[in-house]
Design a protein around this motif. Structure first.
Motif: not given
Lengths: 252, 177
Positions: A178-193
């Protein structure tokens, strides 16, 4: 502290809603009061069985589709409202707009310190919202950390900490870039309920060196630094759930 | 604000909370079909009122509209609903709906029944806290109650849920017959 006074506090304690002093006082009381201790553990086990029963019911897809169709119809039918404002009002409005843009621009120019944190949190909440749009959640969909972790190799120049916490109630769903604040970031997706948590990871750097927790547009965020990474979890789950996930990530 | 822009903003800030809206309506109305209608109605109301929404907690803002729409709906349908509650034939039908049949987990069934047997205000507060994960502050905002009342309300709601779980008594016995 007499027990009748602690009855409500027990629930505040259970829900993580007491302040530090209140929680400490209650814990002190617990040590000397077997009755309250027993009530607390009964409440905890009720809480667990509610969580495990899967009572949350999501909106059916048909409802979502109808609604989007309905909104589209509503916003097309209404004619564009004719401006009935005299010209000096327009001038005033333009001046306000110009001022807003200027102030906004200045704030964008210094995404450091506290403002920087708010700026970063806002863009991560936006990224979280984007990810909830159909088909945007994961680039690599897998509950296996050994599939998700290597997927990031070659796509970014760091290896984010990827772990599945299914046994602790936070199953890994996958990852994406993903991109946030102009930088590429890794996004890990978790579920909670039935809720989704995005955990954004980037290499720690001066601009991203921020800690804290907050709320934006009804979403909670929790940011911390760990092993040279800046990590921020965003979700609509309770702040206590984010804190629990932070503990799991930083202890593993 | 232009209509199209308004719609885009609504879709980005409010629509992500559709599941929360539906879940609350489902538990307040105790029925998925009614919940679909009322959620749709509530979301359209929210869209019309979106001009008054500035910023802040979009989920709490929406859920407040949803619960008010639900309570209006319940008031209007109260007579019918109370009549149906005593109607054994409806109980039977309800028992046969696919959701009920699909509840493999007996824990889930027991909890569903116990939760549905609670008064609305207790059910509401438990759903917001336990299923939706709302903070006391958010629950206070959604239900227009002071925070202290939220805390004591939760204590009483949990007590009653526990009571209702420990004595499934009459209805269960009737079902068995």
């Amino acid at each position: 502290m007499p027990c009748d006074q602690t009855q409500n506090q027990l629930h505040g304690y259970l829900d993580g809603e007491l302040d530090a002093l209140g929680a400490a006082n209650f814990e002190k009381h617990l040590e000397t009061c077997p009755d309250c201790k027993q009530s607390l553990s009964a409440e905890q086990s009720l809480h667990r069985s509610i969580q495990q029963a899967g009572l949350y019911e999501r909106a059916p897809e048909s409802l979502r589709r109808n609604l989007i169709g309905n909104l589209a119809a509503r916003s097309e039918v209404k004619p564009f409202p004719a401006p009935r404002v005299s010209s000096w009002r327009w001038l005033a409005a333009a001046a306000v707009l110009l001022l807003t843009v200027l102030v906004g621009w200045q704030q964008l120019q210094r995404p450091r310190g506290l403002r920087g944190a708010q700026f970063m949190a806002a863009s991560l909440v936006d990224a979280h919202l984007r990810s909830l749009q159909p088909g945007h959640l994961t680039d690599v969909e897998s509950t296996d950390q050994h599939t998700v972790k290597p997927w990031f190799d070659g796509r970014i120049d760091f290896a984010p900490p990827v772990r599945d916490f299914a046994s602790d109630g936070f199953p890994l769903l996958g990852g994406r870039l993903d991109v946030a604040g102009g930088r590429t970031v890794a996004a890990l997706v978790y579920a909670r309920r039935k809720h989704i948590i995005n955990v954004f990871v980037e290499k720690a750097q001066p601009e991203s060196n921020w800690n804290g927790a907050g709320e934006s547009q009804g979403y909670h965020w929790l940011a911390w630094q760990q092993d040279g990474f800046s990590i921020c979890a965003v979700s609509d789950v309770a702040a206590t759930d984010l804190e629990q996930l932070r503990k799991l990530i930083s202890e593993n | 604000m232009f209509e199209g822009e308004q719609k885009a903003r609504f879709e980005a800030t409010v629509l992500p909370h559709l599941d929360a809206a539906f879940n609350l309506a489902r538990w307040l109305l105790r029925n998925r079909t009614d919940a679909e209608d009322v959620t749709q109605d509530a979301l359209l109301r929210a869209f019309r009122a979106f001009g008054t929404y500035r910023s802040g907690n979009a989920r709490a803002w929406l859920l407040q509209i949803v619960r008010n729409t639900c309570f209006t709906w319940l008031r209007q349908n109260r007579m019918a609903a109370e009549f149906m509650e005593f109607d054994e034939a409806t109980m039977q039908q309800e028992n046969e709906n696919p959701e009920t049949l699909a509840m493999a987990d007996s824990d889930r069934e027991r909890l569903t029944r116990a939760l549905e047997s609670l008064p609305e205000s207790f059910r509401e507060i438990l759903v917001l806290r336990e299923l939706e994960g709302c903070s006391y502050k958010e629950i206070a905002e959604i239900t227009s109650r002071p925070i202290g009342t939220v805390m004591s309300g939760l204590a009483r709601a949990r007590l009653q849920l526990r009571n209702s779980l420990s004595q499934p008594a009459v209805k269960e016995a009737r079902r068995a017959l």
